[in-house]
Design a protein around this motif. Structure first.
Motif, short mmCIF file in Angstrom:
data_model
loop_
_atom_site.label_atom_id
_atom_site.label_comp_id
_atom_site.label_asym_id
_atom_site.label_seq_id
_atom_site.Cartn_x
_atom_site.Cartn_y
_atom_site.Cartn_z
N LEU A 1 62.04 34.42 47.25
CA LEU A 1 60.98 33.43 47.36
C LEU A 1 60.65 33.06 48.80
O LEU A 1 59.75 32.27 49.05
CB LEU A 1 61.36 32.16 46.59
CG LEU A 1 61.52 32.31 45.07
CD1 LEU A 1 62.03 31.01 44.47
CD2 LEU A 1 60.20 32.72 44.43
N SER A 2 61.40 33.60 49.74
CA SER A 2 61.18 33.35 51.17
C SER A 2 61.27 31.87 51.53
O SER A 2 60.47 31.35 52.31
CB SER A 2 59.81 33.91 51.61
OG SER A 2 59.75 35.30 51.38
N ILE A 3 62.24 31.18 50.94
CA ILE A 3 62.44 29.77 51.27
C ILE A 3 63.86 29.49 51.77
O ILE A 3 64.17 28.38 52.17
CB ILE A 3 62.14 28.86 50.06
CG1 ILE A 3 63.08 29.15 48.89
CG2 ILE A 3 60.68 28.99 49.64
CD1 ILE A 3 62.90 28.18 47.73
N ALA A 4 64.72 30.51 51.76
CA ALA A 4 66.12 30.31 52.14
C ALA A 4 66.28 29.81 53.57
O ALA A 4 67.24 29.11 53.90
CB ALA A 4 66.91 31.60 51.95
N GLN A 5 65.32 30.15 54.43
CA GLN A 5 65.43 29.77 55.85
C GLN A 5 65.34 28.27 56.07
O GLN A 5 65.64 27.77 57.15
CB GLN A 5 64.36 30.48 56.68
CG GLN A 5 62.94 29.99 56.45
CD GLN A 5 62.23 30.75 55.34
OE1 GLN A 5 62.86 31.37 54.48
NE2 GLN A 5 60.91 30.72 55.36
#
Length: 203
Positions: A113-117
Protein backbone atom coordinates in the motif's frame (compact mmCIF):
# COMPACT_ATOMS: atom_id res chain seq x y z
CA UNK A 1 -2.74 15.14 27.75
CA UNK A 2 0.09 15.34 25.20
CA UNK A 3 1.76 12.21 23.84
CA UNK A 4 5.12 11.75 22.15
CA UNK A 5 4.35 8.39 20.52
CA UNK A 6 1.20 7.24 18.71
CA UNK A 7 0.89 3.50 18.14
CA UNK A 8 -1.90 2.13 15.96
CA UNK A 9 -3.65 -1.14 15.36
CA UNK A 10 -3.87 -1.87 11.61
CA UNK A 11 -7.08 -3.69 10.63
CA UNK A 12 -10.15 -1.58 11.21
CA UNK A 13 -8.04 1.36 12.35
CA UNK A 14 -5.81 2.32 9.41
CA UNK A 15 -7.12 -0.03 6.71
CA UNK A 16 -10.75 -1.02 6.20
CA UNK A 17 -9.99 -4.73 5.98
CA UNK A 18 -12.15 -6.42 8.57
CA UNK A 19 -14.99 -7.42 6.24
CA UNK A 20 -12.45 -8.96 3.85
CA UNK A 21 -10.99 -11.06 6.66
CA UNK A 22 -14.35 -12.13 8.06
CA UNK A 23 -15.75 -13.14 4.67
CA UNK A 24 -12.59 -15.10 3.83
CA UNK A 25 -12.80 -16.90 7.18
CA UNK A 26 -16.48 -17.63 6.64
CA UNK A 27 -15.73 -19.11 3.20
CA UNK A 28 -12.84 -21.17 4.60
CA UNK A 29 -15.06 -22.65 7.29
CA UNK A 30 -17.83 -23.30 4.79
CA UNK A 31 -15.46 -25.47 2.74
CA UNK A 32 -14.87 -27.46 5.93
CA UNK A 33 -18.59 -27.93 6.45
CA UNK A 34 -18.83 -25.32 9.22
CA UNK A 35 -21.55 -22.72 8.76
CA UNK A 36 -21.10 -19.44 10.66
CA UNK A 37 -22.59 -16.02 10.03
CA UNK A 38 -20.32 -12.99 10.09
CA UNK A 39 -21.50 -11.85 13.51
CA UNK A 40 -20.49 -15.19 15.02
CA UNK A 41 -16.98 -14.67 13.65
CA UNK A 42 -16.60 -11.06 14.79
CA UNK A 43 -14.77 -12.21 17.94
CA UNK A 44 -11.76 -12.88 15.67
CA UNK A 45 -11.17 -9.18 14.97
CA UNK A 46 -8.03 -8.14 16.78
CA UNK A 47 -6.44 -11.53 17.51
CA UNK A 48 -4.10 -13.65 15.35
CA UNK A 49 -5.61 -16.09 12.87
CA UNK A 50 -4.13 -19.11 14.64
CA UNK A 51 -5.83 -18.12 17.89
CA UNK A 52 -9.13 -17.68 16.03
CA UNK A 53 -8.92 -21.21 14.64
CA UNK A 54 -8.06 -22.58 18.08
CA UNK A 55 -11.16 -20.92 19.52
CA UNK A 56 -13.20 -22.46 16.70
CA UNK A 57 -11.67 -25.85 17.58
CA UNK A 58 -10.26 -26.43 14.07
CA UNK A 59 -7.98 -29.47 14.11
CA UNK A 60 -5.94 -28.84 10.94
CA UNK A 61 -5.08 -25.23 11.68
CA UNK A 62 -2.28 -24.95 9.12
CA UNK A 63 -4.47 -25.99 6.19
CA UNK A 64 -7.22 -23.66 7.38
CA UNK A 65 -4.76 -20.78 7.80
CA UNK A 66 -3.38 -21.31 4.30
CA UNK A 67 -6.87 -21.39 2.79
CA UNK A 68 -7.96 -18.30 4.74
CA UNK A 69 -4.86 -16.44 3.58
CA UNK A 70 -5.38 -17.45 -0.07
CA UNK A 71 -8.95 -16.17 0.03
CA UNK A 72 -7.90 -12.83 1.52
CA UNK A 73 -4.78 -12.21 -0.56
CA UNK A 74 -6.38 -11.03 -3.84
CA UNK A 75 -8.24 -8.30 -1.96
CA UNK A 76 -5.60 -7.12 0.51
CA UNK A 77 -3.33 -5.27 -1.93
CA UNK A 78 -6.24 -3.00 -2.83
CA UNK A 79 -7.77 -2.70 0.63
CA UNK A 80 -9.20 0.78 1.33
CA UNK A 81 -7.33 3.12 3.69
CA UNK A 82 -9.61 5.03 6.03
CA UNK A 83 -10.21 8.62 5.03
CA UNK A 84 -7.88 11.22 6.58
CA UNK A 85 -5.87 8.72 8.66
CA UNK A 86 -2.64 9.07 6.65
CA UNK A 87 -2.85 12.86 6.68
CA UNK A 88 -3.04 12.72 10.47
CA UNK A 89 -0.26 10.16 10.84
CA UNK A 90 2.09 12.31 8.77
CA UNK A 91 1.66 15.11 11.33
CA UNK A 92 2.35 13.00 14.43
CA UNK A 93 5.77 13.14 16.14
CA UNK A 94 6.50 9.40 16.26
CA UNK A 95 4.34 6.47 15.14
CA UNK A 96 4.22 2.70 15.17
CA UNK A 97 1.91 -0.22 14.45
CA UNK A 98 1.06 -3.20 16.65
CA UNK A 99 -0.99 -5.69 14.65
CA UNK A 100 -2.21 -9.26 14.93
CA UNK A 101 -1.31 -9.83 11.29
CA UNK A 102 1.67 -12.07 10.57
CA UNK A 103 4.63 -10.88 8.50
CA UNK A 104 3.28 -12.96 5.59
CA UNK A 105 -0.05 -11.17 5.80
CA UNK A 106 1.67 -7.77 6.03
CA UNK A 107 3.67 -8.55 2.90
CA UNK A 108 0.48 -9.44 1.01
CA UNK A 109 -1.35 -6.25 1.87
CA UNK A 110 0.13 -3.50 4.05
CA UNK A 111 3.56 -3.46 2.42
CA UNK A 112 1.97 -3.06 -1.03
CA UNK A 113 0.00 0.00 0.00
CA UNK A 114 3.08 2.26 0.07
CA UNK A 115 2.33 3.57 3.56
CA UNK A 116 4.94 1.72 5.63
CA UNK A 117 7.34 4.67 5.43
CA UNK A 118 5.07 6.67 7.74
CA UNK A 119 5.79 4.37 10.71
CA UNK A 120 8.98 4.03 12.71
CA UNK A 121 8.23 0.45 13.73
CA UNK A 122 5.76 -2.36 12.97
CA UNK A 123 5.24 -5.22 15.44
CA UNK A 124 3.47 -8.25 13.97
CA UNK A 125 2.10 -11.48 15.42
CA UNK A 126 5.43 -13.17 14.61
CA UNK A 127 7.45 -10.86 16.84
CA UNK A 128 6.26 -12.05 20.26
CA UNK A 129 5.27 -15.39 21.76
CA UNK A 130 2.12 -13.93 23.27
CA UNK A 131 -0.28 -11.70 21.37
CA UNK A 132 -3.05 -9.20 22.03
CA UNK A 133 -4.71 -8.89 24.50
CA UNK A 134 -1.38 -9.75 26.16
CA UNK A 135 0.77 -6.61 26.59
CA UNK A 136 3.92 -8.09 25.05
CA UNK A 137 3.49 -6.74 21.47
CA UNK A 138 2.81 -3.22 22.68
CA UNK A 139 5.68 -3.34 25.16
CA UNK A 140 7.99 -4.45 22.35
CA UNK A 141 6.87 -1.48 20.25
CA UNK A 142 7.60 0.86 23.16
CA UNK A 143 11.06 -0.64 23.41
CA UNK A 144 11.71 -0.19 19.68
CA UNK A 145 10.47 3.40 19.87
CA UNK A 146 12.54 4.13 23.00
CA UNK A 147 9.44 5.30 24.81
CA UNK A 148 7.97 4.99 28.30
CA UNK A 149 4.40 3.76 28.64
CA UNK A 150 3.15 7.11 29.93
CA UNK A 151 4.46 8.89 26.82
CA UNK A 152 2.43 6.77 24.39
CA UNK A 153 -1.14 6.13 23.34
CA UNK A 154 -2.42 3.04 21.55
CA UNK A 155 -5.27 3.53 19.09
CA UNK A 156 -7.39 0.59 17.97
CA UNK A 157 -10.88 -0.68 17.31
CA UNK A 158 -11.29 -3.86 19.36
CA UNK A 159 -11.59 -4.74 23.05
CA UNK A 160 -8.41 -6.83 22.59
CA UNK A 161 -6.58 -3.62 21.67
CA UNK A 162 -7.92 -1.88 24.76
CA UNK A 163 -7.00 -4.75 27.05
CA UNK A 164 -3.51 -4.89 25.55
CA UNK A 165 -3.04 -1.18 26.21
CA UNK A 166 -4.33 -1.40 29.77
CA UNK A 167 -2.07 -4.35 30.54
CA UNK A 168 0.93 -2.41 29.20
CA UNK A 169 0.09 0.72 31.21
CA UNK A 170 -0.62 2.70 28.04
CA UNK A 171 -3.59 5.01 27.47
CA UNK A 172 -6.08 3.82 24.86
CA UNK A 173 -8.09 5.63 22.19
CA UNK A 174 -10.91 4.06 20.20
CA UNK A 175 -10.79 4.39 16.42
CA UNK A 176 -14.55 4.88 16.20
CA UNK A 177 -14.54 5.84 12.50
CA UNK A 178 -14.82 2.16 11.52
CA UNK A 179 -17.27 1.11 14.24
CA UNK A 180 -21.05 1.11 14.50
CA UNK A 181 -20.95 1.20 18.32
CA UNK A 182 -18.46 2.08 21.07
CA UNK A 183 -20.41 0.59 23.97
CA UNK A 184 -17.71 -2.00 24.67
CA UNK A 185 -15.07 0.66 25.33
CA UNK A 186 -16.10 2.15 28.65
CA UNK A 187 -12.50 1.97 29.92
CA UNK A 188 -10.98 3.90 27.00
CA UNK A 189 -9.39 7.28 27.70
CA UNK A 190 -10.54 8.65 24.34
CA UNK A 191 -13.10 7.93 21.66
CA UNK A 192 -12.04 9.43 18.33
CA UNK A 193 -14.95 9.95 15.95
CA UNK A 194 -12.54 10.91 13.16
CA UNK A 195 -8.75 10.78 12.77
CA UNK A 196 -8.26 14.54 13.04
CA UNK A 197 -9.33 14.45 16.69
CA UNK A 198 -6.04 12.65 17.44
CA UNK A 199 -4.11 15.83 16.64
CA UNK A 200 -5.55 17.46 19.76
CA UNK A 201 -3.15 15.27 21.75
CA UNK A 202 0.02 16.66 20.13
CA UNK A 203 -0.01 20.20 21.52
Amino acid sequence: MVYQVFIFDLDGTIIDSEKIGLEALQATLSEMGIVKDLEELRFSIGIPGLRTLEVLDISDTQTALDTWFQKQQPHMQNVPIFRDILEVIKRLPKTGIVTSQTKKELQAGFERLSIAQHFQTVVSADDTEYHKPNPDPLQLALQYLNCDSNEAIYIGDSPYDMECAKSAGVDFGVAAWGLTSTTRFTNAEYIFKNPYEILQLTT
